[in-house]
Scaffold this motif. Sequence first.
Motif, PDB file in Angstrom:
ATOM      1  N   ALA A 171      -1.794  -1.813  -4.104  1.00  0.00           N
ATOM      2  CA  ALA A 171      -2.968  -0.454  -3.658  1.00  0.00           C
ATOM      3  C   ALA A 171      -2.269   0.396  -3.244  1.00  0.00           C
ATOM      4  O   ALA A 171      -1.649   1.182  -2.342  1.00  0.00           O
ATOM      5  N   VAL A 208       0.905  -1.386  -0.360  1.00  0.00           N
ATOM      6  CA  VAL A 208      -0.072   0.489   0.102  1.00  0.00           C
ATOM      7  C   VAL A 208       0.945   1.365   0.307  1.00  0.00           C
ATOM      8  O   VAL A 208       1.235   1.322   1.410  1.00  0.00           O
ATOM      9  N   ALA A 222      -8.764   1.602  -1.577  1.00  0.00           N
ATOM     10  CA  ALA A 222      -8.066   0.402  -2.258  1.00  0.00           C
ATOM     11  C   ALA A 222      -7.875  -0.973  -1.821  1.00  0.00           C
ATOM     12  O   ALA A 222      -8.573  -2.328  -1.826  1.00  0.00           O
ATOM     13  N   ALA A 223      -6.769  -0.274  -0.794  1.00  0.00           N
ATOM     14  CA  ALA A 223      -6.314  -1.782  -0.015  1.00  0.00           C
ATOM     15  C   ALA A 223      -7.251  -2.274   1.259  1.00  0.00           C
ATOM     16  O   ALA A 223      -7.012  -3.242   1.005  1.00  0.00           O
TER      17      ALA A 223
END
Length: 488
Positions: A35, A12, A40-41
């Motif tokens: 991500a 990330v 998004a992660a």
Amino acid sequence: MSAESRGMILLVDDEPEILTALRDLLEDEYDVWAANSPQAALEILLQEPAISVIVSDQRMPGMTGDVLLAKARGISDAESILLTGYADLDAVVNAINLGGISGYAQKPWEPVLLLSVIANAHAQCHLRRALTTEQALLRGLMEGSEDGVSFKDREGRFVRLNAAKASALGGVAEDWIGRREIGETAEADDVVLSLGRNSQTTEELPMPEGPRLWQVTRVPVRAGDGRITHLARLEHDITDRRRMEARLHQAEKMQALGTMAGGVAHDFNNLLTAILGSLELAVRRVTGDERVERLLRNATLAAERGTSLTQRLLSFSRQRDLAPRSVDANALIRQMQDLILRSIGDGIEIEEALAADLWPAHVDPDQLELAVLNLCINARDAMPAGGRITLATRNLGAVEEGLDLVPGDYVVVSVSDTGTGIPPEVLSRVFEPFFTTKPIGKGTGLGLSMVYGLAQQAGGVARVTSATGQGTTVEMLLRRSHEPPKGR
């Protein structure tokens, strides 16, 4: 190689160049997800529970790394590593307290050091998941098993036991943690712990409702260095299985005896027919010699008694032609009162417990009468000092457990006494032909065999319950007739 063994890493970072460099470093050894934002992660973590390590930057737009790892902890058990280019001690402390990070690295990173931190984190996650799986499997085995499962330490104290084992001990599992059992089974545990070898035995263990037969398996549990640290014990109740095996063995034995008895009876019947025929012809030719006539009459009576014995054998082997019909067993027993009283003599009290609503039975009335009379005579012989014989009837609307009967309705006719009872070693043999405990000349050993054969041939079963000094009860379970009773 599976994703679980390779490991799955989530990177990330909001900088594409950083993500590319980290992917190049890790993708030879791991499956890598990337991500470019904390949101998004979190979505990836929801989709991929197999991710074992999260490597997150600290400073990102919208959410810092320590906050992301704290949120990730609520949806994933992956290990966390915080990666930052700034010496932010507060962020590290916050990540440790909230995100549970297992490592911290600075940018620019040292490749060998970062790979080592990630490898350790993946190994830790892999071991923790394996342990969790084993614990879940063990918990499922212990809680779902009807067998008694328990673990003890070297001193024989319970460290874990399931509900089935606790119930056998007469309590709940929590009450027994840290306590020792007493008695032979605990001594057997100590032997296995001292010898270090698996053991499987059959033991009679106490239960709240009475003793039961158990197959007990004991396994010493060893630590990594080979030392025995615990004992695992599995107890499987085999009481019902042993009873079924005993019933099957008894049925097979009685079937074999019946086949043999039928063959013997037929051969003897043929011989006795020839003897009786010859005696009848001899009697006709002897006139005026009373001594010879008396001898021939005695021989005829003896041959006729032999014929009666062969008929009993044929009844036992279910090869005799019976004439079953709908019979009122209560009426038959009442009509037998005088016959029974003359047969058993004085000093014996006769009691009746006849069901008022008794169903008709499908049976040969002559053979049922003979069976009841035989049982009364046996009961008399079991009470040399006098006692009480009880003639009873009842309806059986559902087949009781342990009876090898076709489902349906049955009429039970029983004869009970208050006599000496039958020892356990004799009880299993009472229906065998020629088996008797009476002195020579006092019994043929065919009375109960005939009772057994009658019940079997009528589609039912005979059974006996007894205990030394507590009397005996013999029951005949006869199929119910749905027709009105017919006269004799």
